[in-house]
Design a protein around this motif. Structure first.
Motif, PDB file in Angstrom:
ATOM      1  N   THR A 203       0.815  -1.219   0.000  1.00 37.56           N
ATOM      2  CA  THR A 203       0.000   0.000   0.000  1.00 37.56           C
ATOM      3  C   THR A 203       0.846   1.266   0.000  1.00 37.56           C
ATOM      4  O   THR A 203       0.425   2.289  -0.502  1.00 37.56           O
ATOM      5  CB  THR A 203      -0.927   0.065   1.225  1.00 37.56           C
ATOM      6  N   SER A 205       1.068   2.882   2.526  1.00 34.94           N
ATOM      7  CA  SER A 205       0.268   3.697   3.440  1.00 34.94           C
ATOM      8  C   SER A 205       1.182   4.622   4.243  1.00 34.94           C
ATOM      9  O   SER A 205       2.251   4.206   4.681  1.00 34.94           O
ATOM     10  CB  SER A 205      -0.486   2.755   4.392  1.00 34.94           C
ATOM     11  N   THR A 209      -3.161   6.082  -2.202  1.00 33.48           N
ATOM     12  CA  THR A 209      -4.411   5.411  -1.859  1.00 33.48           C
ATOM     13  C   THR A 209      -5.109   4.873  -3.108  1.00 33.48           C
ATOM     14  O   THR A 209      -5.252   5.590  -4.106  1.00 33.48           O
ATOM     15  CB  THR A 209      -5.347   6.398  -1.147  1.00 33.48           C
ATOM     16  N   ARG A 214      -9.156   7.013  -3.290  1.00 32.84           N
ATOM     17  CA  ARG A 214      -8.120   7.919  -3.769  1.00 32.84           C
ATOM     18  C   ARG A 214      -8.424   9.359  -3.335  1.00 32.84           C
ATOM     19  O   ARG A 214      -9.560   9.817  -3.413  1.00 32.84           O
ATOM     20  CB  ARG A 214      -8.004   7.848  -5.288  1.00 32.84           C
ATOM     21  N   ASN A 218      -4.170   6.747   2.863  1.00 30.67           N
ATOM     22  CA  ASN A 218      -4.173   5.311   2.632  1.00 30.67           C
ATOM     23  C   ASN A 218      -3.991   4.570   3.950  1.00 30.67           C
ATOM     24  O   ASN A 218      -3.493   5.119   4.935  1.00 30.67           O
ATOM     25  CB  ASN A 218      -3.039   4.950   1.666  1.00 30.67           C
ATOM     26  N   TYR A 222      -6.703  -1.207   2.927  1.00 28.50           N
ATOM     27  CA  TYR A 222      -7.115  -0.970   1.536  1.00 28.50           C
ATOM     28  C   TYR A 222      -6.358  -1.858   0.546  1.00 28.50           C
ATOM     29  O   TYR A 222      -6.612  -1.788  -0.663  1.00 28.50           O
ATOM     30  CB  TYR A 222      -6.908   0.495   1.160  1.00 28.50           C
TER      31      TYR A 222
END
Length: 255
Positions: A203, A205, A209, A214, A218, A222
């Motif tokens: 991700t 993160s 995202t 989006r 993020n 996900y």
């Protein structure tokens, strides 16, 4: 179903309740393996706090991010190298070259990248590669360093089919994240031509995202949307994508 996020900075969330909620959402979506790269010496403590809080689900990587290679990079490298003596890690990363923001320290970035590849080889560890606006520079160093000890992941891959095959030919895997879900990103056209055996999921993160979130921060939960998109591209089930990519991650990280 077990999904593996091979690259997440979920440790940036420091509130215990919010962190617990993030992790619960991961587990609810089948994401039970998270690999955490630090970015500099000061972020090691954050990584290790999350690893110690969730030892069954979180695994640390340590390295100096190219955007944090500044005038004091020798000190940063020394601190991270020292931490490696006392810390069980599963990769050296994230390391590499980034020419998007600043080209001032390009030679220092090259030096830091090469030296950290050496650390990985000494410890029989994979590397986790950051590359932004610098494919040729990164690939040149990878070619120089290529041997039977070089292994790891080209994080956040977003290049061409030709570049993907160049990386795969070096024995490295491609980290595929939220960009594959972007309508005009172009990565979907590449991923559908790459066998799942060469792919791991991530991700990055709280960045990059995926659709349908989006534009918002993020999180590792996900990853399910990345996995579903890859499954659609390969005309298979998300369970099969989870099985293959998690097995790939186990081969790479040894856990």
């Amino acid at each position: 179903m077990v999904l593996t996020d091979t690259h997440t900075h979920q440790y940036y969330e420091t509130d215990p309740e919010k962190k617990a909620a993030l992790m619960q959402r991961c587990l609810d979506n089948g994401i039970s393996r998270l690999f955490l790269p630090n970015v500099d010496a000061s972020s090691i403590a954050q990584v290790m706090d999350m690893v110690n809080t969730y030892p069954e689900h979180c695994f640390p990587m340590l390295g100096l991010h190219p955007c944090d290679v500044k005038a004091n990079y020798e000190e940063e490298l020394d601190a991270i190298h020292h931490a490696l003596e006392d810390t069980k890690v599963y990769a050296i990363g994230e390391i590499g070259i980034d020419l998007y923001w600043d080209k001032t320290f390009i030679e220092q970035q090259r030096d830091a990248f090469t030296r950290q590849i050496g650390w990985a080889k000494e410890r029989d560890l994979p590397i986790n590669i950051h590359c932004r606006n610098a494919f040729d520079e990164v690939y040149a160093i990878l070619q120089q360093q290529h041997d039977d000890k070089l292994k790891g992941i080209f994080h956040c891959f977003s290049g061409t089919v030709e570049q993907a095959r160049q990386i795969i030919d070096l024995g490295l895997s491609l980290g595929i994240g939220g960009v594959v879900t972007y309508k005009n990103g172009g990565l979907d056209k590449v991923v559908e031509q790459i066998a799942l055996q060469h792919i791991v999921l991530e991700t990055d993160s709280p960045y990059l995202t995926p659709v349908p979130y989006r534009g918002k921060p993020n999180e590792s939960s996900y990853l399910i949307y990345v996995a579903q998109k890859v499954a659609d591209l390969h005309q298979t089930s998300v369970e099969e994508v989870a099985r293959i990519t998690t097995e790939n991650s186990k081969i790479i990280f040894g856990v």
